[in-house]
Scaffold this active site. Structure first.
Site, mmCIF file in Angstrom:
data_model
loop_
_atom_site.group_PDB
_atom_site.id
_atom_site.type_symbol
_atom_site.label_atom_id
_atom_site.label_comp_id
_atom_site.label_asym_id
_atom_site.label_seq_id
_atom_site.Cartn_x
_atom_site.Cartn_y
_atom_site.Cartn_z
ATOM 1 N N LYS A 56 -45.623 -22.196 -75.414
ATOM 2 C CA LYS A 56 -45.764 -23.165 -74.332
ATOM 3 C C LYS A 56 -47.215 -23.602 -74.100
ATOM 4 O O LYS A 56 -47.512 -24.308 -73.143
ATOM 5 C CB LYS A 56 -45.137 -22.635 -73.041
ATOM 6 C CG LYS A 56 -45.656 -21.310 -72.547
ATOM 7 C CD LYS A 56 -44.875 -20.870 -71.318
ATOM 8 C CE LYS A 56 -45.289 -19.488 -70.837
ATOM 9 N NZ LYS A 56 -45.054 -18.421 -71.841
ATOM 10 N N GLU B 176 -50.626 5.496 -77.439
ATOM 11 C CA GLU B 176 -50.053 6.262 -76.347
ATOM 12 C C GLU B 176 -48.581 6.524 -76.619
ATOM 13 O O GLU B 176 -47.836 5.615 -77.009
ATOM 14 C CB GLU B 176 -50.216 5.475 -75.026
ATOM 15 C CG GLU B 176 -49.696 6.231 -73.824
ATOM 16 C CD GLU B 176 -49.747 5.443 -72.521
ATOM 17 O OE1 GLU B 176 -49.385 5.998 -71.496
ATOM 18 O OE2 GLU B 176 -50.136 4.262 -72.550
ATOM 19 N N LYS C 67 -59.433 -5.315 -69.885
ATOM 20 C CA LYS C 67 -59.480 -6.725 -70.160
ATOM 21 C C LYS C 67 -60.882 -7.285 -70.036
ATOM 22 O O LYS C 67 -61.638 -6.841 -69.172
ATOM 23 C CB LYS C 67 -58.655 -7.482 -69.096
ATOM 24 C CG LYS C 67 -57.217 -7.074 -68.969
ATOM 25 C CD LYS C 67 -56.542 -7.836 -67.796
ATOM 26 C CE LYS C 67 -55.095 -7.583 -67.691
ATOM 27 N NZ LYS C 67 -54.154 -8.056 -68.631
ATOM 28 N N GLU D 26 -43.768 -1.438 -73.559
ATOM 29 C CA GLU D 26 -44.305 -0.187 -73.033
ATOM 30 C C GLU D 26 -43.477 1.038 -73.412
ATOM 31 O O GLU D 26 -43.709 2.122 -72.872
ATOM 32 C CB GLU D 26 -44.507 -0.291 -71.513
ATOM 33 C CG GLU D 26 -45.617 -1.279 -71.202
ATOM 34 C CD GLU D 26 -45.976 -1.375 -69.729
ATOM 35 O OE1 GLU D 26 -45.311 -0.735 -68.907
ATOM 36 O OE2 GLU D 26 -46.925 -2.117 -69.424
ATOM 37 N N VAL E 41 -52.237 -11.948 -80.436
ATOM 38 C CA VAL E 41 -51.259 -12.678 -79.629
ATOM 39 C C VAL E 41 -51.979 -13.264 -78.412
ATOM 40 O O VAL E 41 -52.434 -12.530 -77.539
ATOM 41 C CB VAL E 41 -50.107 -11.748 -79.196
ATOM 42 C CG1 VAL E 41 -49.163 -12.469 -78.241
ATOM 43 C CG2 VAL E 41 -49.342 -11.267 -80.422
ATOM 44 N N VAL E 42 -52.116 -14.576 -78.424
ATOM 45 C CA VAL E 42 -52.859 -15.239 -77.354
ATOM 46 C C VAL E 42 -51.865 -15.877 -76.397
ATOM 47 O O VAL E 42 -51.139 -16.790 -76.758
ATOM 48 C CB VAL E 42 -53.802 -16.329 -77.940
ATOM 49 C CG1 VAL E 42 -54.940 -16.586 -76.992
ATOM 50 C CG2 VAL E 42 -54.333 -15.918 -79.299
ATOM 51 N N HIS E 43 -51.839 -15.351 -75.150
ATOM 52 C CA HIS E 43 -50.939 -15.918 -74.147
ATOM 53 C C HIS E 43 -51.607 -17.121 -73.522
ATOM 54 O O HIS E 43 -52.810 -17.134 -73.355
ATOM 55 C CB HIS E 43 -50.678 -14.956 -72.985
ATOM 56 C CG HIS E 43 -50.190 -13.624 -73.388
ATOM 57 N ND1 HIS E 43 -49.055 -13.075 -72.873
ATOM 58 C CD2 HIS E 43 -50.678 -12.724 -74.251
ATOM 59 C CE1 HIS E 43 -48.878 -11.879 -73.391
ATOM 60 N NE2 HIS E 43 -49.845 -11.640 -74.225
#
Ligand code: NAG
Ligand code: NAG
Ligand code: NAG
Length: 433
Positions: free
Chosen positions: A164, A250, A407, A325, A130-132
């Site tokens: 977008k 998690e 990241k 989350e 998933v590339v924002h």
């Protein structure tokens, strides 16, 4: 007569001596060449070398991975040099142009186009990427380097580009995916909103496509544009096999401070509370806390797509805050979900113990002799309290058991990515010996 005979003897002795010398030499030579690993002879062209046209090659990655001060200092200086920042970027247009000839693209970018081992071939994986758009400015480059690092022909990859994103970005990523039969664009793209439901929806759409496209993959891994692997494909396969059908993510008791995220309704855009109180969860499912990154088996994904309880939970979660989350963490504790564990606290798993993702939060950083600290201090910089890794973090990172880390940012610290991709490729090829 005897004189002649003696000459004959001498010649014979000399001849034998020369033969013996040659024989000894012939013993020495293979000894020397045998030390060279076999991959140099077979797959040398797949290694990233200093002959590649990467400006980062002026760095000493060997020294960086060993945490050497001099090499790290040089890397740090380079990353803040404007000229260096400029030349390292691969523009989006490069990808549109280079993918006109897919074979040439695969060769020049050194993609692995055959399974490196039988073990990997027999254990295909499914990736959701998933590339924002807001991830990073040069996110086509980030995406392509991530894809190249995890690409193998037996795996399958679903790519979700934020709805977008500019048309040029969309075109470049689509061009890259069209060069690989096992990499495809998600069938339904959504507008990804931070902390909103659509972040989960993007992964759900890829899950559905991956589940429908291939029946052979064994495990599902979701990634975003700022992740990078810490392990080779073979190491990932071996780590997943050792889970013996379990999932690794998690899943812990919800901290008190986060409880309002699921007791109040939120509007997706802007993350504003609506003032409405939420109903209890369907089937009274206990809500657990986790993060967006998961490593789960095929059965978990089937449950997400088909289990009635989970369908109800998904509907219920659509107006909560940051559902990524808690949703995966909660599903992981629902009885009957393949690879799940019981809801009892004794089965809680932290992000440090799970292998899905290494994320360094600022408030958990500290020195080893501190009782509170979870990991050493970030050597890069922080974005929203999360460490964006620098070259100085690599030595510690590659020793962790996590499959991926978050990241990385090719704009801010390209050398960290460069040395990591070089290290992993070398390791993948040396594993063949
Ligand atoms: C890079 O660092 C390694 C490890 O310290 C060292 O052995 C090697 O000589 C260095 N290479 C260069 C080109 O400086
Ligand atoms: C496109 O690629 C060709 C060769 O593959 C090259 O000659 C040309 O300069 C490239 N054009 C651009 C705009 O990069
Ligand atoms: C999977 O494919 C089937 C048949 O092509 C289709 O009916 C179904 O809606 C698909 N499921 C998903 C979740 O996309």
């Amino acid at each position: 007569m005897w004189f002649l005979k003696r000459g004959w003897w001498l010649q014979l002795l000399q001849f034998i001596a020369v033969l013996g010398l040659l024989w000894m030499l012939s013993l020495l030579i293979p000894l020397k060449t045998a030390r060279r690993p076999a991959y140099i002879l077979r797959y040398q062209w797949l290694e990233y070398t200093n002959n590649d046209e990467s400006p980062e090659k002026v760095c000493n990655c060997t020294g960086i991975l060993q945490g050497e001060k001099e090499a790290l200092l040089k890397a740090k200086l380079l990353t803040i040099t404007k000229d260096f920042q400029k030349i390292i970027q691969i523009p989006d247009e490069y990808y549109i142009n280079a993918t006109q000839d897919c074979r040439k693209f695969q060769t020049s970018r050194k993609y692995i186009t055959f399974p490196l081992s039988k073990e990997e071939e027999e254990f295909p994986l499914a990736y959701s990427m998933v590339v924002h758009h807001k991830d990073t400015f040069h996110f086509v480059q980030n995406f392509e380097r991530l894809l190249r690092a995890i690409y193998t022909p037996q795996n399958i990859y679903c790519v979700h580009v934020d709805k977008k994103a500019p048309a040029s970005v969309f075109a470049a990523i689509k061009a890259i995916t069209s060069c690989f039969p096992n990499v495809f664009m998600v069938s339904k793209a959504v507008n990804v909103v931070y902390a909103g439901w659509t972040r989960v929806q993007a992964d759900l759409n890829c899950m559905a496509d991956l589940y429908n496209t291939s029946t052979t993959w064994k495990y599902f891994i979701n990634l975003c544009g700022q992740d990078f692997p810490l392990k080779t494909n073979l190491e990932i396969v071996q780590a997943l096999r050792s889970l013996k059908g379990g999932n690794s993510l998690e899943s812990e008791e919800m901290p008190q401070g986060k409880k309002k995220r699921v007791t109040n309704a939120y509007q997706v855009v802007g993350g504003k509370r609506t003032g409405k109180t939420k109903d209890p969860t369907p089937f009274n499912l206990p809500i657990l806390s986790g993060n967006a990154y998961i490593v789960v088996n095929r059965g978990y994904v089937r449950s997400v797509l088909e289990d009635k309880r989970i369908q109800a939970l998904i509907e219920w979660a659509k107006d909560t805050y940051s559902p990524d989350e808690f949703l995966w963490a909660t599903i992981q504790r629902i009885p009957g979900v393949p690879g799940s564990t019981w809801p009892n606290r004794k089965f809680d798993m932290t992000d440090i113990n799970a292998i899905a993702r290494m994320v360094k939060w600022q408030w958990h950083e500290g020195s080893e002799d501190s009782v509170q600290a979870v990991y050493p201090e970030c050597k890069g910089h922080h974005v929203r309290s999360i460490c964006v890794y620098g070259a100085g973090d690599l030595q510690w990172l590659i020793e962790q058991h996590h499959l991926f880390a978050n990241k990385f940012d090719a704009d801010r610290d390209p050398i960290a990515i460069y040395c990591l991709e070089k290290y992993l490729r070398h390791k993948a090829l040396i594993e063949l010996v």
